[in-house]
Motif scaffolding. Structure first.
Motif, PDB file in Angstrom:
ATOM      1  N   LYS A   1      11.856   7.519   0.959  1.00 24.05           N
ATOM      2  CA  LYS A   1      12.893   6.507   1.174  1.00 24.05           C
ATOM      3  C   LYS A   1      12.293   5.101   1.034  1.00 24.05           C
ATOM      4  N   ALA A   2      11.293   4.782   1.865  1.00 22.16           N
ATOM      5  CA  ALA A   2      10.625   3.485   1.745  1.00 22.16           C
ATOM      6  C   ALA A   2       9.975   3.407   0.368  1.00 22.16           C
ATOM      7  N   HIS A   3       9.983   2.200  -0.237  1.00 23.05           N
ATOM      8  CA  HIS A   3       9.474   2.093  -1.602  1.00 23.05           C
ATOM      9  C   HIS A   3       9.189   0.644  -1.974  1.00 23.05           C
ATOM     10  N   PRO A   4       8.265   0.442  -2.909  1.00 18.53           N
ATOM     11  CA  PRO A   4       8.148  -0.885  -3.522  1.00 18.53           C
ATOM     12  C   PRO A   4       9.164  -0.982  -4.658  1.00 18.53           C
ATOM     13  N   ALA A   5       9.585  -2.193  -4.945  1.00 22.51           N
ATOM     14  CA  ALA A   5      10.475  -2.453  -6.078  1.00 22.51           C
ATOM     15  C   ALA A   5       9.706  -3.330  -7.059  1.00 22.51           C
ATOM     16  N   PHE A   6       9.437  -2.793  -8.244  1.00 20.81           N
ATOM     17  CA  PHE A   6       8.691  -3.516  -9.266  1.00 20.81           C
ATOM     18  C   PHE A   6       9.668  -4.296 -10.141  1.00 20.81           C
ATOM     19  N   LEU A   7       9.463  -5.589 -10.243  1.00 19.95           N
ATOM     20  CA  LEU A   7      10.256  -6.440 -11.118  1.00 19.95           C
ATOM     21  C   LEU A   7       9.619  -6.392 -12.506  1.00 19.95           C
ATOM     22  N   VAL A   8      10.394  -5.971 -13.513  1.00 20.26           N
ATOM     23  CA  VAL A   8       9.863  -5.807 -14.869  1.00 20.26           C
ATOM     24  C   VAL A   8      10.614  -6.709 -15.842  1.00 20.26           C
ATOM     25  N   ASP A   9      10.006  -6.946 -17.008  1.00 24.06           N
ATOM     26  CA  ASP A   9      10.638  -7.796 -18.012  1.00 24.06           C
ATOM     27  C   ASP A   9      11.511  -7.009 -18.984  1.00 24.06           C
ATOM     28  N   ASP A  10      11.366  -5.676 -19.036  1.00 26.61           N
ATOM     29  CA  ASP A  10      12.165  -4.858 -19.948  1.00 26.61           C
ATOM     30  C   ASP A  10      12.421  -3.507 -19.276  1.00 26.61           C
ATOM     31  N   LEU A  11      13.546  -3.423 -18.563  1.00 26.92           N
ATOM     32  CA  LEU A  11      13.857  -2.217 -17.805  1.00 26.92           C
ATOM     33  C   LEU A  11      14.024  -1.009 -18.715  1.00 26.92           C
TER      34      LEU A  11
ATOM     35  N   PRO B   1       3.384  10.365  -9.420  1.00 24.22           N
ATOM     36  CA  PRO B   1       2.970  11.774  -9.504  1.00 24.22           C
ATOM     37  C   PRO B   1       2.840  12.464  -8.149  1.00 24.22           C
ATOM     38  N   PHE B   2       2.879  11.688  -7.067  1.00 22.34           N
ATOM     39  CA  PHE B   2       2.704  12.242  -5.724  1.00 22.34           C
ATOM     40  C   PHE B   2       4.016  12.343  -4.966  1.00 22.34           C
ATOM     41  N   GLY B   3       5.114  11.895  -5.584  1.00 22.80           N
ATOM     42  CA  GLY B   3       6.420  11.946  -4.942  1.00 22.80           C
ATOM     43  C   GLY B   3       6.817  10.677  -4.221  1.00 22.80           C
ATOM     44  N   ASN B   4       5.989   9.625  -4.293  1.00 23.29           N
ATOM     45  CA  ASN B   4       6.359   8.343  -3.688  1.00 23.29           C
ATOM     46  C   ASN B   4       7.491   7.704  -4.492  1.00 23.29           C
ATOM     47  N   ARG B   5       8.524   7.280  -3.809  1.00 22.04           N
ATOM     48  CA  ARG B   5       9.677   6.653  -4.451  1.00 22.04           C
ATOM     49  C   ARG B   5       9.308   5.251  -4.950  1.00 22.04           C
ATOM     50  N   LEU B   6       9.732   4.926  -6.172  1.00 19.03           N
ATOM     51  CA  LEU B   6       9.491   3.618  -6.778  1.00 19.03           C
ATOM     52  C   LEU B   6      10.792   3.108  -7.376  1.00 19.03           C
ATOM     53  N   GLU B   7      11.045   1.823  -7.217  1.00 20.58           N
ATOM     54  CA  GLU B   7      12.202   1.196  -7.840  1.00 20.58           C
ATOM     55  C   GLU B   7      11.714   0.237  -8.921  1.00 20.58           C
TER      56      GLU B   7
ATOM     57  N   GLN C   1       0.838  -1.193   0.000  1.00 23.98           N
ATOM     58  CA  GLN C   1       0.000   0.000   0.000  1.00 23.98           C
ATOM     59  C   GLN C   1       0.875   1.245   0.000  1.00 23.98           C
ATOM     60  N   LEU C   2       0.508   2.189  -0.845  1.00 26.56           N
ATOM     61  CA  LEU C   2       1.113   3.514  -0.879  1.00 26.56           C
ATOM     62  C   LEU C   2       0.029   4.533  -0.598  1.00 26.56           C
ATOM     63  N   ALA C   3       0.413   5.628   0.023  1.00 29.33           N
ATOM     64  CA  ALA C   3      -0.534   6.704   0.288  1.00 29.33           C
ATOM     65  C   ALA C   3      -0.547   7.682  -0.882  1.00 29.33           C
ATOM     66  N   ILE C   4      -1.724   8.250  -1.108  1.00 28.32           N
ATOM     67  CA  ILE C   4      -1.891   9.326  -2.086  1.00 28.32           C
ATOM     68  C   ILE C   4      -2.704  10.428  -1.422  1.00 28.32           C
ATOM     69  N   PRO C   5      -2.626  11.649  -1.935  1.00 32.04           N
ATOM     70  CA  PRO C   5      -3.428  12.728  -1.350  1.00 32.04           C
ATOM     71  C   PRO C   5      -4.895  12.629  -1.777  1.00 32.04           C
ATOM     72  N   ALA C   6      -5.759  13.261  -1.026  1.00 29.74           N
ATOM     73  CA  ALA C   6      -7.189  13.312  -1.371  1.00 29.74           C
ATOM     74  C   ALA C   6      -7.340  13.861  -2.783  1.00 29.74           C
TER      75      ALA C   6
END
Length: 119
Positions: A67-77, A108-114, A10-15
């Motif tokens: 800092k905290a983030h999900p890391a998405f495993l992709v097939d074509d970086l 778009p909300f500034g949440n870090r993603l890997e 779960q990630l937070a987003i603004p209203a």
């Protein structure tokens, strides 16, 4: 007790951020939006891609996770990187991790993603 795995992230987003979330996670990243159970708040939105379940919940006191983030495993970086750059999102390479190539971006909300791809 034995932990069996992750059910969702779960990630937070603004209203009011649901449409931006749909454009980013649904349209740009290609995740499928799924209905939330009627017993839960109807704000926010849920997405799936294969076994990954991502819940975006509205936080009235929203602050992005930088800092905290999900890391998405992709097939074509590289394709992921090109798509994010074309959509105007900054992409930052980081120190190598054995067995992977990877980069970071923010939603778009500034949440870090890997984003990672096995080598």
């Amino acid at each position: 007790m034995k932990i069996l795995g992750l059910d969702h992230v779960q990630l937070a987003i603004p209203a009011g951020g649901e449409e931006k979330a749909r454009a980013f996670y649904g349209d740009l990243l290609g995740m499928t939006e799924v209905p939330k159970p009627e017993t839960l708040s109807q704000s926010g939105c849920w997405f799936e891609s294969g076994p990954l379940h991502l819940h975006l919940g509205v936080d009235p006191d929203f602050l992005p996770a930088t800092k905290a983030h999900p890391a998405f495993l992709v097939d074509d970086l590289e394709l992921s990187k090109v798509g994010l750059l074309a959509a105007g999102f900054a992409v930052n390479d980081d120190k190598p991790v054995p067995g992977y190539v990877r980069f970071f971006t923010s939603d778009p909300f500034g949440n870090r993603l890997e984003f990672m791809q096995k080598t």
